[in-house]
Motif scaffolding. Structure first.
Motif, PDB file in Angstrom:
ATOM      1  N   UNK A 172      48.942  36.122  52.242  1.00 41.68           N
ATOM      2  CA  UNK A 172      49.175  37.460  51.717  1.00 41.68           C
ATOM      3  C   UNK A 172      49.113  37.553  50.207  1.00 41.68           C
ATOM      4  N   UNK A 173      48.752  36.479  49.550  1.00 35.98           N
ATOM      5  CA  UNK A 173      48.704  36.477  48.088  1.00 35.98           C
ATOM      6  C   UNK A 173      47.634  37.442  47.588  1.00 35.98           C
ATOM      7  N   UNK A 174      46.437  37.360  48.127  1.00 38.82           N
ATOM      8  CA  UNK A 174      45.349  38.246  47.681  1.00 38.82           C
ATOM      9  C   UNK A 174      45.660  39.704  48.008  1.00 38.82           C
ATOM     10  N   UNK A 175      46.261  39.958  49.158  1.00 39.98           N
ATOM     11  CA  UNK A 175      46.622  41.327  49.522  1.00 39.98           C
ATOM     12  C   UNK A 175      47.697  41.869  48.592  1.00 39.98           C
ATOM     13  N   UNK A 176      48.655  41.035  48.223  1.00 36.79           N
ATOM     14  CA  UNK A 176      49.693  41.453  47.279  1.00 36.79           C
ATOM     15  C   UNK A 176      49.135  41.727  45.899  1.00 36.79           C
ATOM     16  N   UNK A 177      48.244  40.865  45.427  1.00 40.66           N
ATOM     17  CA  UNK A 177      47.607  41.092  44.132  1.00 40.66           C
ATOM     18  C   UNK A 177      46.743  42.346  44.152  1.00 40.66           C
ATOM     19  N   UNK A 178      46.037  42.570  45.251  1.00 41.90           N
ATOM     20  CA  UNK A 178      45.198  43.758  45.360  1.00 41.90           C
ATOM     21  C   UNK A 178      46.043  45.028  45.326  1.00 41.90           C
ATOM     22  N   UNK A 179      47.151  45.016  46.031  1.00 41.61           N
ATOM     23  CA  UNK A 179      48.037  46.185  46.028  1.00 41.61           C
ATOM     24  C   UNK A 179      48.590  46.420  44.626  1.00 41.61           C
ATOM     25  N   UNK A 180      48.939  45.367  43.934  1.00 36.34           N
ATOM     26  CA  UNK A 180      49.516  45.473  42.590  1.00 36.34           C
ATOM     27  C   UNK A 180      48.517  46.032  41.583  1.00 36.34           C
TER      28      UNK A 180
END
Length: 67
Positions: free
Chosen positions: A16-24
């Motif tokens: 979920x790191x990339x998804x979290x960065x994308x949301x941010x």
């Protein structure tokens, strides 16, 4: 106001790191994943940074998110 930097519970492939960065940063998770894979072709500690973020970023809805 931007979204908090957390790992989502539902929109993740590995951690979920990339998804979290994308949301941010206001982009799509797919775009962030492609950028990560392309960056891994370059020399540098990208994979180690991903592992560090996996362990350091709180999961969405976790106790550490309140801090």
């Amino acid at each position: 106001m931007s979204a908090p930097l957390v790992r989502p519970r539902h929109d993740k492939k590995i951690a979920g790191v990339c998804a979290g960065l994308a949301r941010r940063f206001g982009t799509t998770p797919t775009t962030m994943r492609v950028l990560f894979v392309v960056s891994c072709l370059l020399p540098g500690p990208q994979f180690l940074l991903y592992l560090a973020l996996w362990f350091l970023l709180p999961a969405e809805g976790s106790y550490r998110e309140a801090w």
